[in-house]
Design a protein around this motif. Structure first.
Motif, PDB file in Angstrom:
ATOM      1  N   ASN A 161       2.234  -1.721  -1.775  1.00  0.00           N
ATOM      2  CA  ASN A 161       1.045  -1.141  -1.169  1.00  0.00           C
ATOM      3  C   ASN A 161       0.493  -0.164  -2.214  1.00  0.00           C
ATOM      4  O   ASN A 161       1.185   0.804  -2.563  1.00  0.00           O
ATOM      5  CB  ASN A 161       1.412  -0.398   0.120  1.00  0.00           C
ATOM      6  N   LYS A 218      -8.997   5.585  -0.811  1.00  0.00           N
ATOM      7  CA  LYS A 218      -9.839   4.650  -0.036  1.00  0.00           C
ATOM      8  C   LYS A 218     -10.882   3.975  -0.922  1.00  0.00           C
ATOM      9  O   LYS A 218     -11.208   2.806  -0.737  1.00  0.00           O
ATOM     10  CB  LYS A 218     -10.509   5.384   1.125  1.00  0.00           C
ATOM     11  N   GLU A 269      -2.752   5.080   9.560  1.00  0.00           N
ATOM     12  CA  GLU A 269      -4.147   4.998  10.038  1.00  0.00           C
ATOM     13  C   GLU A 269      -4.637   3.557  10.034  1.00  0.00           C
ATOM     14  O   GLU A 269      -5.368   3.130  10.928  1.00  0.00           O
ATOM     15  CB  GLU A 269      -5.060   5.811   9.116  1.00  0.00           C
ATOM     16  N   GLU A 270      -4.224   2.789   9.011  1.00  0.00           N
ATOM     17  CA  GLU A 270      -4.674   1.400   8.890  1.00  0.00           C
ATOM     18  C   GLU A 270      -3.887   0.469   9.801  1.00  0.00           C
ATOM     19  O   GLU A 270      -4.409  -0.533  10.286  1.00  0.00           O
ATOM     20  CB  GLU A 270      -4.527   0.927   7.435  1.00  0.00           C
ATOM     21  N   ASP A 271      -2.611   0.778   9.974  1.00  0.00           N
ATOM     22  CA  ASP A 271      -1.730  -0.076  10.761  1.00  0.00           C
ATOM     23  C   ASP A 271      -0.601   0.811  11.284  1.00  0.00           C
ATOM     24  O   ASP A 271       0.198   1.323  10.488  1.00  0.00           O
ATOM     25  CB  ASP A 271      -1.176  -1.189   9.841  1.00  0.00           C
ATOM     26  N   THR A 312      -9.055   1.132  -3.000  1.00  0.00           N
ATOM     27  CA  THR A 312      -8.277   0.072  -2.326  1.00  0.00           C
ATOM     28  C   THR A 312      -9.094  -0.567  -1.212  1.00  0.00           C
ATOM     29  O   THR A 312      -9.979   0.076  -0.632  1.00  0.00           O
ATOM     30  CB  THR A 312      -6.988   0.643  -1.708  1.00  0.00           C
ATOM     31  N   THR A 313      -8.746  -1.811  -0.910  1.00  0.00           N
ATOM     32  CA  THR A 313      -9.400  -2.469   0.223  1.00  0.00           C
ATOM     33  C   THR A 313      -8.546  -2.238   1.472  1.00  0.00           C
ATOM     34  O   THR A 313      -7.372  -1.850   1.360  1.00  0.00           O
ATOM     35  CB  THR A 313      -9.503  -3.983  -0.029  1.00  0.00           C
ATOM     36  N   LYS A 314      -9.164  -2.505   2.612  1.00  0.00           N
ATOM     37  CA  LYS A 314      -8.433  -2.345   3.872  1.00  0.00           C
ATOM     38  C   LYS A 314      -7.164  -3.222   3.864  1.00  0.00           C
ATOM     39  O   LYS A 314      -6.101  -2.813   4.316  1.00  0.00           O
ATOM     40  CB  LYS A 314      -9.361  -2.767   5.029  1.00  0.00           C
ATOM     41  N   LYS A 315      -7.348  -4.447   3.310  1.00  0.00           N
ATOM     42  CA  LYS A 315      -6.232  -5.399   3.270  1.00  0.00           C
ATOM     43  C   LYS A 315      -5.067  -4.836   2.432  1.00  0.00           C
ATOM     44  O   LYS A 315      -3.901  -4.947   2.807  1.00  0.00           O
ATOM     45  CB  LYS A 315      -6.732  -6.720   2.658  1.00  0.00           C
ATOM     46  N   GLU A 316      -5.433  -4.228   1.317  1.00  0.00           N
ATOM     47  CA  GLU A 316      -4.385  -3.655   0.445  1.00  0.00           C
ATOM     48  C   GLU A 316      -3.676  -2.494   1.134  1.00  0.00           C
ATOM     49  O   GLU A 316      -2.460  -2.343   1.015  1.00  0.00           O
ATOM     50  CB  GLU A 316      -5.008  -3.165  -0.868  1.00  0.00           C
ATOM     51  N   ARG A 317      -4.448  -1.703   1.864  1.00  0.00           N
ATOM     52  CA  ARG A 317      -3.840  -0.539   2.521  1.00  0.00           C
ATOM     53  C   ARG A 317      -2.911  -0.967   3.655  1.00  0.00           C
ATOM     54  O   ARG A 317      -2.111  -0.179   4.133  1.00  0.00           O
ATOM     55  CB  ARG A 317      -4.929   0.410   3.049  1.00  0.00           C
ATOM     56  N   ARG A 318      -3.074  -2.228   4.101  1.00  0.00           N
ATOM     57  CA  ARG A 318      -2.228  -2.713   5.193  1.00  0.00           C
ATOM     58  C   ARG A 318      -0.964  -3.428   4.703  1.00  0.00           C
ATOM     59  O   ARG A 318      -0.185  -3.926   5.510  1.00  0.00           O
ATOM     60  CB  ARG A 318      -3.033  -3.683   6.062  1.00  0.00           C
TER      61      ARG A 318
END
Lengths: 386, 61
Positions: free
Chosen positions: A327, A193, A351-353, A196-202
């Motif tokens: 990802n 976490k 968790e992210e998507d 990485t950014t939220k966008k990357e994790r998605r």
């Protein structure tokens, strides 16, 4: 009559020795080691942390720290534990036999469908070499190399390499390796976490479930053994046993051997390995500042393994067009702790998507990490081996 | 008081460790060589597996 007298004298000598024990230098360390053994058993049973190894190790720790363990034969050269240690750990036989079982358990299918994923297995060995440099500041180079291999996140490799390099800290190294493997679900998510950014994790990754031909599955273990053996000869024996187990699994004509390797052989060796490794966990050798430092360096190795995998995926993404990007979380699964690491990545993705299914990709990277960690062990041995 | 004990504890704790930079050069070089070596071995394996897959898919066709 003579035997009875001999027994009586022996019992008397034990009581005399017990009465003469010093509290601070002998009894207290012994109690601490019992507590450590208890904690290992507790973690194995109550927390389900690598129970197959931590439980025998915990129990073995208590046995070798019984009062006068040497007198009663627990850790003396002729004692059963030391005999087993010399027969299976000191000569690296047990970890190699365990590799046959592990090889028979692993399905390399996910990585054979997308071999590019193997590159993350290589990147996630960064922690080993980073830790080698840090550990060299405090330990002789051979010991630093033995400690660094904790980052292989692979018990048998750690035992093999530490044994081959003649490390006197093998007990602490194995405790660290197995403990952090069990703690992967706690160690990896914060690092992933953070990097990485939220966008990357998605980022979604398409999975093309291509069928892998039987010929490829059979040739894979042979080809890997030959390549590793030629390029890095020191890893040949490690990778050879792992791939031999996999060949038994994939050949299709040795199902009963494959089943035996996966269950009976692996279980038997694990039981012996755990209790035998504890032979090196007597208070005098274990309760040292070096042990604390080794536990800390083990964590460093796992953290930088994870970071290496994630950052390498981010680096590759710079050159890839939208829709083809990785990802970056799957890079973290390259640390070899199979299958926990791939599950951690899959869970983080969900968790992210809740439509982001990364399990197959992460599993591919995870099994690649198994191969790469063994090769890393071979590299370490080729630099510092006898 | 606190500082005194903290200092004493740290000295006792770290006193057992020998800090040395004499091995760092060798360690860094081996680390670099090790990482490069792993990427080379894995790279060759990737190419080999890709070729195996290609040969397999041609045979299937």
């Amino acid at each position: 009559m003579d035997t009875l007298m001999e027994l009586g004298t022996k019992i008397l000598s034990i009581f005399e020795a017990l009465a003469g024990m010093d509290f601070v230098s002998e009894i207290l360390p012994m109690l601490v080691m019992w507590a450590i053994g208890g904690v290992l058993i507790y973690c194995a049973i109550a927390k389900d942390m690598e129970p197959t190894l931590l439980l025998p190790m915990g129990f073995g720790t208590i046995i070798v720290n019984l009062p006068l363990a040497e007198v009663v034969g627990a850790i003396s050269e002729e004692g059963a534990i030391k005999v087993l240690y010399n027969a299976g750990v000191a000569n690296e036989l047990f970890p190699l036999l365990l590799f046959i079982g592990i090889g028979a358990m692993i399905d390399f299918g996910p990585v054979l469908t997308n071999p590019k994923l193997m590159i993350f297995g290589a990147a996630a060995q960064f922690g080993i070499f980073f830790t080698l440099s840090v550990a060299s500041l405090f330990f002789p180079i051979n010991e630093a190399a033995s400690i660094a291999i904790i980052g292989a996140a692979d018990g048998p490799t750690s035992i093999f390499v530490a044994g081959e390099l003649g490390s006197k800290y093998i007990g602490a190294i194995i405790v660290a390796a197995y403990s952090y493997m069990a703690l992967v679900p706690m160690v990896q998510p914060p690092i992933i976490k953070l990097l990485t950014t939220k966008k990357e994790r998605r980022i979604h990754m398409k999975y093309e479930g291509k069928a892998v031909s039987k010929r490829t599955r059979i040739l894979f273990p042979i080809v890997v053994t030959v390549i590793a053996g030629v390029v890095s000869p020191q890893s040949a024996i490690l990778i050879g046993f792992l791939m031999f187990g996999n060949l038994i699994r994939e050949c299709g004509v040795l199902d009963s051997l494959s089943e035996t390797a996966q269950k009976t052989l692996a279980n038997l060796i694990t039981i012996l390995l755990g209790i035998t490794v504890a032979a090196n966990m007597n208070a005098k050798d274990f309760l040292t500042i070096e042990t604390a430092l080794i536990l800390g360096l083990g964590l460093v190795a796992f953290v930088f393994d994870t970071a290496g995998g994630v950052l390498f995926a981010k680096f590759l993404n710079i050159f890839l067009p939208e829709g083809k990007k990785f990802n970056p979380m799957i890079g973290a699964a390259g640390i070899s702790a199979f299958p926990m690491s791939s599950r951690v990545v899959h869970k983080l993705g969900l968790e992210e998507d809740n439509q982001n299914f990364l399990l197959m990709h992460a599993t591919g990277v995870n099994v690649s990490g198994q191969v790469a960690s063994v090769i890393a062990g071979g590299m370490i041995l080729s630099f510092f081996g006898k | 008081m606190f500082n005194f004990f903290t200092l004493n504890f740290l000295q006792l704790f770290l006193g057992g460790l020998k800090f040395t930079t004499e091995n760092i050069r060798e360690a860094l070089l081996c680390s670099l060589a090790g990482m490069v070596g792993i990427f080379i071995v894995i790279g060759i394996i990737i190419i080999s597996v890709s070729l195996l897959n290609k040969a397999g898919s041609k045979k299937d066709k």
